[in-house]
Motif scaffolding. Structure first.
Motif, PDB file in Angstrom:
ATOM      1  N   LEU A  38       1.035  -1.046  -0.001  1.00  0.00           N
ATOM      2  CA  LEU A  38       0.038   0.028  -0.091  1.00  0.00           C
ATOM      3  C   LEU A  38       1.157   0.798  -0.259  1.00  0.00           C
ATOM      4  O   LEU A  38       1.605   1.420   0.592  1.00  0.00           O
ATOM      5  CB  LEU A  38      -0.566   0.072   1.331  1.00  0.00           C
ATOM      6  CG  LEU A  38      -2.186   1.004   1.514  1.00  0.00           C
ATOM      7  CD1 LEU A  38      -2.944   1.426   0.226  1.00  0.00           C
ATOM      8  CD2 LEU A  38      -2.213   1.182   2.816  1.00  0.00           C
ATOM      9  N   HIS A  39       0.547   2.271  -0.753  1.00  0.00           N
ATOM     10  CA  HIS A  39       1.017   3.343  -0.783  1.00  0.00           C
ATOM     11  C   HIS A  39       0.676   4.487   0.250  1.00  0.00           C
ATOM     12  O   HIS A  39      -0.605   4.486  -0.142  1.00  0.00           O
ATOM     13  CB  HIS A  39       2.671   3.666  -2.411  1.00  0.00           C
ATOM     14  CG  HIS A  39       2.583   2.803  -3.005  1.00  0.00           C
ATOM     15  ND1 HIS A  39       3.779   2.449  -2.518  1.00  0.00           N
ATOM     16  CD2 HIS A  39       2.263   1.983  -3.557  1.00  0.00           C
ATOM     17  CE1 HIS A  39       4.439   1.364  -3.631  1.00  0.00           C
ATOM     18  NE2 HIS A  39       3.190   1.100  -4.065  1.00  0.00           N
ATOM     19  N   ASN A  40       1.824   5.751  -0.150  1.00  0.00           N
ATOM     20  CA  ASN A  40       1.338   6.779   0.463  1.00  0.00           C
ATOM     21  C   ASN A  40       0.450   7.687  -0.274  1.00  0.00           C
ATOM     22  O   ASN A  40       1.061   7.324  -1.883  1.00  0.00           O
ATOM     23  CB  ASN A  40       2.052   7.326   0.822  1.00  0.00           C
ATOM     24  CG  ASN A  40       1.516   8.864   2.067  1.00  0.00           C
ATOM     25  OD1 ASN A  40       0.441   8.498   2.603  1.00  0.00           O
ATOM     26  ND2 ASN A  40       2.471   9.822   2.093  1.00  0.00           N
ATOM     27  N   ASP A  41      -0.835   8.236  -0.272  1.00  0.00           N
ATOM     28  CA  ASP A  41      -1.301   9.304  -1.382  1.00  0.00           C
ATOM     29  C   ASP A  41      -1.502  10.142  -0.790  1.00  0.00           C
ATOM     30  O   ASP A  41      -2.179  10.591   1.103  1.00  0.00           O
ATOM     31  CB  ASP A  41      -2.651   8.414  -2.306  1.00  0.00           C
ATOM     32  CG  ASP A  41      -4.035   9.186  -0.799  1.00  0.00           C
ATOM     33  OD1 ASP A  41      -3.951   9.410  -0.165  1.00  0.00           O
ATOM     34  OD2 ASP A  41      -4.252   7.389  -1.211  1.00  0.00           O
ATOM     35  N   ASP A  42      -2.235  12.190  -1.132  1.00  0.00           N
ATOM     36  CA  ASP A  42      -2.702  13.356   0.028  1.00  0.00           C
ATOM     37  C   ASP A  42      -4.420  12.892   0.013  1.00  0.00           C
ATOM     38  O   ASP A  42      -4.347  14.130  -0.264  1.00  0.00           O
ATOM     39  CB  ASP A  42      -1.993  13.984  -0.853  1.00  0.00           C
ATOM     40  CG  ASP A  42      -0.925  14.107  -0.470  1.00  0.00           C
ATOM     41  OD1 ASP A  42       0.022  13.526  -0.224  1.00  0.00           O
ATOM     42  OD2 ASP A  42       0.160  14.281  -1.712  1.00  0.00           O
ATOM     43  N   TYR A  43      -4.437  11.626  -0.394  1.00  0.00           N
ATOM     44  CA  TYR A  43      -6.342  12.155  -0.762  1.00  0.00           C
ATOM     45  C   TYR A  43      -6.847  11.264   1.111  1.00  0.00           C
ATOM     46  O   TYR A  43      -7.801  11.662   0.962  1.00  0.00           O
ATOM     47  CB  TYR A  43      -6.933  10.973  -2.172  1.00  0.00           C
ATOM     48  CG  TYR A  43      -5.791  12.068  -3.125  1.00  0.00           C
ATOM     49  CD1 TYR A  43      -5.707  13.509  -3.611  1.00  0.00           C
ATOM     50  CD2 TYR A  43      -5.285  11.218  -3.635  1.00  0.00           C
ATOM     51  CE1 TYR A  43      -4.938  14.273  -4.864  1.00  0.00           C
ATOM     52  CE2 TYR A  43      -4.682  11.729  -4.427  1.00  0.00           C
ATOM     53  CZ  TYR A  43      -3.972  13.017  -5.364  1.00  0.00           C
ATOM     54  OH  TYR A  43      -3.807  13.508  -5.771  1.00  0.00           O
ATOM     55  N   TRP A  57       0.224   4.302   9.344  1.00  0.00           N
ATOM     56  CA  TRP A  57       0.935   5.005  10.088  1.00  0.00           C
ATOM     57  C   TRP A  57       2.333   5.175   9.368  1.00  0.00           C
ATOM     58  O   TRP A  57       3.375   5.496   8.718  1.00  0.00           O
ATOM     59  CB  TRP A  57       1.597   4.869  11.784  1.00  0.00           C
ATOM     60  CG  TRP A  57       0.375   5.528  12.716  1.00  0.00           C
ATOM     61  CD1 TRP A  57      -0.403   4.988  12.965  1.00  0.00           C
ATOM     62  CD2 TRP A  57       0.759   7.157  12.837  1.00  0.00           C
ATOM     63  NE1 TRP A  57      -1.163   5.715  13.810  1.00  0.00           N
ATOM     64  CE2 TRP A  57      -0.757   7.311  13.466  1.00  0.00           C
ATOM     65  CE3 TRP A  57       0.835   8.152  12.425  1.00  0.00           C
ATOM     66  CZ2 TRP A  57      -0.842   8.869  14.210  1.00  0.00           C
ATOM     67  CZ3 TRP A  57       1.376   9.676  12.888  1.00  0.00           C
ATOM     68  CH2 TRP A  57      -0.528   9.476  13.642  1.00  0.00           C
ATOM     69  N   LEU A  58       2.505   3.414   9.043  1.00  0.00           N
ATOM     70  CA  LEU A  58       4.013   3.601   8.142  1.00  0.00           C
ATOM     71  C   LEU A  58       3.991   4.129   6.782  1.00  0.00           C
ATOM     72  O   LEU A  58       4.472   4.514   6.271  1.00  0.00           O
ATOM     73  CB  LEU A  58       3.923   1.623   8.377  1.00  0.00           C
ATOM     74  CG  LEU A  58       4.794   1.329   9.355  1.00  0.00           C
ATOM     75  CD1 LEU A  58       4.886  -0.464   8.987  1.00  0.00           C
ATOM     76  CD2 LEU A  58       5.981   1.420   9.445  1.00  0.00           C
ATOM     77  N   VAL A  59       2.545   3.719   6.604  1.00  0.00           N
ATOM     78  CA  VAL A  59       2.606   4.333   4.522  1.00  0.00           C
ATOM     79  C   VAL A  59       3.005   5.769   5.337  1.00  0.00           C
ATOM     80  O   VAL A  59       3.185   6.863   4.568  1.00  0.00           O
ATOM     81  CB  VAL A  59       0.893   4.102   4.614  1.00  0.00           C
ATOM     82  CG1 VAL A  59       0.408   5.237   2.779  1.00  0.00           C
ATOM     83  CG2 VAL A  59       0.786   2.687   3.774  1.00  0.00           C
ATOM     84  N   HIS A  60       2.117   6.309   5.588  1.00  0.00           N
ATOM     85  CA  HIS A  60       1.802   7.710   6.201  1.00  0.00           C
ATOM     86  C   HIS A  60       3.513   8.137   6.033  1.00  0.00           C
ATOM     87  O   HIS A  60       4.148   9.260   5.537  1.00  0.00           O
ATOM     88  CB  HIS A  60       1.288   8.220   7.085  1.00  0.00           C
ATOM     89  CG  HIS A  60       1.565   9.728   7.799  1.00  0.00           C
ATOM     90  ND1 HIS A  60       0.965  10.495   7.075  1.00  0.00           N
ATOM     91  CD2 HIS A  60       1.945  10.185   8.258  1.00  0.00           C
ATOM     92  CE1 HIS A  60       0.936  11.669   7.229  1.00  0.00           C
ATOM     93  NE2 HIS A  60       2.038  11.635   8.557  1.00  0.00           N
ATOM     94  N   TYR A  61       4.316   8.119   7.022  1.00  0.00           N
ATOM     95  CA  TYR A  61       5.884   7.788   7.345  1.00  0.00           C
ATOM     96  C   TYR A  61       7.027   7.616   6.191  1.00  0.00           C
ATOM     97  O   TYR A  61       8.374   8.018   5.883  1.00  0.00           O
ATOM     98  CB  TYR A  61       5.986   7.675   8.662  1.00  0.00           C
ATOM     99  CG  TYR A  61       5.565   8.732   9.754  1.00  0.00           C
ATOM    100  CD1 TYR A  61       5.570  10.403   9.834  1.00  0.00           C
ATOM    101  CD2 TYR A  61       4.516   8.285  10.796  1.00  0.00           C
ATOM    102  CE1 TYR A  61       5.524  11.270  10.979  1.00  0.00           C
ATOM    103  CE2 TYR A  61       3.756   9.018  12.097  1.00  0.00           C
ATOM    104  CZ  TYR A  61       4.764  10.173  11.683  1.00  0.00           C
ATOM    105  OH  TYR A  61       3.779  11.360  12.345  1.00  0.00           O
ATOM    106  N   LYS A  62       6.564   6.375   6.116  1.00  0.00           N
ATOM    107  CA  LYS A  62       7.613   5.104   4.881  1.00  0.00           C
ATOM    108  C   LYS A  62       7.766   5.420   3.597  1.00  0.00           C
ATOM    109  O   LYS A  62       7.656   5.511   2.836  1.00  0.00           O
ATOM    110  CB  LYS A  62       8.230   3.860   5.462  1.00  0.00           C
ATOM    111  CG  LYS A  62       8.820   3.957   6.613  1.00  0.00           C
ATOM    112  CD  LYS A  62      10.107   3.168   6.823  1.00  0.00           C
ATOM    113  CE  LYS A  62       9.646   2.912   8.132  1.00  0.00           C
ATOM    114  NZ  LYS A  62      11.525   3.298   8.421  1.00  0.00           N
TER     115      LYS A  62
END
Length: 98
Positions: free
Chosen positions: A32-37, A63-68
């Motif tokens: 799972l990758h981070n996004d801004d949406y 939290w891991l997606v958010h920070y890493k």
């Protein structure tokens, strides 16, 4: 004199080792990758619903997606992970199988 009975078969059974060839499927990872949406709550609920995570697992992954920037959220065969990946993508999340 009594007749003694002799057994022609042993009273024990020997274990026989047999090598069985099994084809193991290559293990894949659902990332799972981070996004801004999407909000934290939405991502957490999605991981619980789609990947059968506990709330704690989903929160940690979020939290891991958010920070890493990404997190491995599930492992298994491609056939096992593909419906989960599709469901996450359908929810507007960024995911891939590697």
């Amino acid at each position: 004199m009594e007749h003694l009975k002799f057994h022609t078969q042993p009273l024990w059974k020997e274990d026989v080792e047999v090598d069985v060839l099994t084809e193991e499927e290559e293990k894949k990872v659902l990332v799972l990758h981070n996004d801004d949406y999407n909000t934290f709550d939405y991502v957490i609920v999605s991981l619980v619903d789609v990947c059968a995570h506990t709330m704690e697992q989903a929160e940690q992954c979020t939290w891991l997606v958010h920070y890493k920037g990404k997190c491995e959220v599930k492992t298994g065969s491609f056939d096992f992970l593909e419906p989960m990946c599709t469901a996450l993508l359908d929810r507007g999340l960024s995911a891939e199988i590697v």
